[in-house]
Design an enzyme around this catalytic site. Structure first.
Site, mmCIF file in Angstrom:
data_model
loop_
_atom_site.group_PDB
_atom_site.id
_atom_site.type_symbol
_atom_site.label_atom_id
_atom_site.label_comp_id
_atom_site.label_asym_id
_atom_site.label_seq_id
_atom_site.Cartn_x
_atom_site.Cartn_y
_atom_site.Cartn_z
ATOM 1 N N PRO A 1 -10.530 28.881 92.514
ATOM 2 C CA PRO A 1 -10.107 28.968 93.907
ATOM 3 C C PRO A 1 -10.575 27.810 94.787
ATOM 4 O O PRO A 1 -11.706 27.337 94.656
ATOM 5 C CB PRO A 1 -10.731 30.293 94.388
ATOM 6 C CG PRO A 1 -11.755 30.643 93.377
ATOM 7 C CD PRO A 1 -11.308 30.046 92.084
ATOM 8 N N ASN A 2 -9.668 27.403 95.637
ATOM 9 C CA ASN A 2 -9.884 26.377 96.674
ATOM 10 C C ASN A 2 -9.939 24.952 96.134
ATOM 11 O O ASN A 2 -9.954 24.007 96.925
ATOM 12 C CB ASN A 2 -11.152 26.670 97.501
ATOM 13 C CG ASN A 2 -11.042 27.973 98.252
ATOM 14 O OD1 ASN A 2 -10.061 28.192 98.950
ATOM 15 N ND2 ASN A 2 -11.994 28.860 98.087
ATOM 16 N N ARG B 1 -10.292 18.541 102.614
ATOM 17 C CA ARG B 1 -11.400 18.875 103.528
ATOM 18 C C ARG B 1 -12.731 18.661 102.816
ATOM 19 O O ARG B 1 -12.786 18.538 101.607
ATOM 20 C CB ARG B 1 -11.284 20.336 103.984
ATOM 21 C CG ARG B 1 -10.098 20.589 104.910
ATOM 22 C CD ARG B 1 -10.190 21.963 105.568
ATOM 23 N NE ARG B 1 -11.448 22.117 106.277
ATOM 24 C CZ ARG B 1 -12.349 23.072 105.991
ATOM 25 N NH1 ARG B 1 -12.140 23.923 105.026
ATOM 26 N NH2 ARG B 1 -13.465 23.162 106.684
ATOM 27 N N TYR C 1 -17.246 17.148 98.358
ATOM 28 C CA TYR C 1 -16.374 17.166 97.177
ATOM 29 C C TYR C 1 -15.598 15.863 96.952
ATOM 30 O O TYR C 1 -14.823 15.778 96.009
ATOM 31 C CB TYR C 1 -15.391 18.344 97.272
ATOM 32 C CG TYR C 1 -16.096 19.687 97.332
ATOM 33 C CD1 TYR C 1 -16.884 20.129 96.279
ATOM 34 C CD2 TYR C 1 -15.993 20.507 98.458
ATOM 35 C CE1 TYR C 1 -17.542 21.344 96.328
ATOM 36 C CE2 TYR C 1 -16.643 21.731 98.522
ATOM 37 C CZ TYR C 1 -17.412 22.139 97.457
ATOM 38 O OH TYR C 1 -18.067 23.342 97.512
ATOM 39 N N ASN D 1 -13.729 24.420 85.928
ATOM 40 C CA ASN D 1 -14.471 24.519 87.185
ATOM 41 C C ASN D 1 -14.050 25.825 87.844
ATOM 42 O O ASN D 1 -12.964 25.902 88.437
ATOM 43 C CB ASN D 1 -14.183 23.336 88.098
ATOM 44 C CG ASN D 1 -15.046 23.390 89.359
ATOM 45 O OD1 ASN D 1 -15.616 24.426 89.695
ATOM 46 N ND2 ASN D 1 -15.123 22.271 90.066
ATOM 47 N N ALA E 1 -15.938 29.162 93.365
ATOM 48 C CA ALA E 1 -16.864 30.231 93.786
ATOM 49 C C ALA E 1 -16.863 31.416 92.820
ATOM 50 O O ALA E 1 -17.820 32.209 92.818
ATOM 51 C CB ALA E 1 -16.519 30.688 95.199
ATOM 52 N N GLU F 1 -18.389 24.262 81.384
ATOM 53 C CA GLU F 1 -18.328 24.512 82.835
ATOM 54 C C GLU F 1 -18.602 23.207 83.583
ATOM 55 O O GLU F 1 -19.530 22.475 83.226
ATOM 56 C CB GLU F 1 -19.391 25.581 83.152
ATOM 57 C CG GLU F 1 -19.452 26.007 84.600
ATOM 58 C CD GLU F 1 -20.534 27.091 84.806
ATOM 59 O OE1 GLU F 1 -20.936 27.767 83.833
ATOM 60 O OE2 GLU F 1 -20.990 27.213 85.952
ATOM 61 N N HIS G 1 -19.045 21.421 87.543
ATOM 62 C CA HIS G 1 -19.112 21.501 89.002
ATOM 63 C C HIS G 1 -19.205 20.093 89.567
ATOM 64 O O HIS G 1 -20.024 19.286 89.104
ATOM 65 C CB HIS G 1 -20.309 22.336 89.455
ATOM 66 C CG HIS G 1 -20.185 23.754 89.014
ATOM 67 N ND1 HIS G 1 -19.261 24.607 89.567
ATOM 68 C CD2 HIS G 1 -20.805 24.442 88.024
ATOM 69 C CE1 HIS G 1 -19.339 25.769 88.952
ATOM 70 N NE2 HIS G 1 -20.259 25.701 88.008
ATOM 71 N N ARG H 1 -27.956 23.255 96.275
ATOM 72 C CA ARG H 1 -27.292 23.785 97.472
ATOM 73 C C ARG H 1 -27.837 25.197 97.790
ATOM 74 O O ARG H 1 -28.987 25.476 97.505
ATOM 75 C CB ARG H 1 -25.780 23.764 97.238
ATOM 76 C CG ARG H 1 -25.254 22.329 96.994
ATOM 77 C CD ARG H 1 -23.759 22.309 96.748
ATOM 78 N NE ARG H 1 -23.028 22.767 97.932
ATOM 79 C CZ ARG H 1 -21.722 23.058 97.911
ATOM 80 N NH1 ARG H 1 -21.029 22.913 96.787
ATOM 81 N NH2 ARG H 1 -21.110 23.481 99.003
HETATM 82 O O1 CA2 Z 1 -19.155 21.944 92.979
HETATM 83 C C1 CA2 Z 1 -18.179 22.555 92.544
HETATM 84 O O2 CA2 Z 1 -17.337 22.047 91.808
HETATM 85 C C2 CA2 Z 1 -17.954 24.014 92.964
HETATM 86 O O3 CA2 Z 1 -17.460 24.727 91.834
HETATM 87 C C3 CA2 Z 1 -16.928 24.000 94.075
HETATM 88 C C4 CA2 Z 1 -16.690 25.383 94.691
HETATM 89 C C5 CA2 Z 1 -17.995 26.044 95.082
HETATM 90 O O4 CA2 Z 1 -17.752 27.367 95.527
HETATM 91 C C6 CA2 Z 1 -18.977 26.076 93.929
HETATM 92 O O5 CA2 Z 1 -20.177 26.657 94.375
HETATM 93 C C7 CA2 Z 1 -19.247 24.683 93.403
HETATM 94 C C8 CA2 Z 1 -15.835 25.275 95.947
HETATM 95 C C9 CA2 Z 1 -14.548 24.592 95.765
HETATM 96 C C10 CA2 Z 1 -13.943 24.435 97.129
HETATM 97 O O6 CA2 Z 1 -13.344 23.196 97.173
HETATM 98 C C11 CA2 Z 1 -13.041 22.699 98.391
HETATM 99 C C12 CA2 Z 1 -12.482 21.447 98.396
HETATM 100 C C13 CA2 Z 1 -12.150 20.865 99.579
HETATM 101 C C14 CA2 Z 1 -12.375 21.527 100.768
HETATM 102 C C15 CA2 Z 1 -12.929 22.781 100.758
HETATM 103 C C16 CA2 Z 1 -13.266 23.379 99.568
#
Ligand code: CA2
Length: 142
Positions: A10-11, A18, A23, A74, A77, A98, A100, A107
């Protein structure tokens, strides 16, 4: 030829749109293209799938059984709470690495927990987009 499934949760479709300070500025499409090209250079084929829906990801993991040599994943969340996805990975005979983008251990506390700890074959974290190609190397080295 080895076959790899690249999964993003997700996301992650919002990459490059953003929060570039966390990221990066690269889009998911550009990361997927890089992973496909990199794996091709190493004699492997990659299929890519991203979803914001837990069930869709579970279905795709089940379908991977017997079809892929490895999964680069990946989970976003979902990493921190989706026991259903951890069970799905545990239910298929396909090793999962996995990934990230950020260093989840540096964090918030809730990001330090991964439900995949007992079912993953490897972990790459905190290396930005380069973590994805590193995970391909880990899969190919298994
Ligand atoms: O660091 C990573 O790759 C994460 O898997 C990214 C997840 C986060 O919940 C994990 O704790 C770590 C979040 C992905 C959200 O991606 C976004 C990208 C651009 C703007 C907002 C969110």
């Amino acid at each position: 030829m080895k076959r790899i499934l690249l999964l993003n949760g997700p996301n992650l479709n919002m990459l490059g749109v953003r929060e570039p300070e966390i990221y990066g500025t690269d889009t998911l499409a550009s990361i997927e293209a890089e992973v496909v090209a990199y794996a091709e250079g190493r004699g492997a084929a990659v299929d890519c799938f991203q979803s914001n829906h837990e069930g869709a990801l579970i279905d795709r993991i089940h379908e991977a059984h017997g079809r892929y040599d490895g999964i680069v994943y990946n989970p976003g969340a979902h990493t921190h709470y989706s026991w259903a996805l951890a069970d799905a990975i545990g239910s298929v005979d396909v090793p999962m690495v996995e990934v990230h983008i950020s260093d989840v251990d540096a964090r918030e506390d809730f990001r330090k927990i991964s439900v995949f700890e007992g079912v993953r074959a490897g972990l790459v974290k905190g290396k930005g987009r380069a973590g994805y190609t590193e995970a391909v190397d880990v899969v190919l080295g298994l």
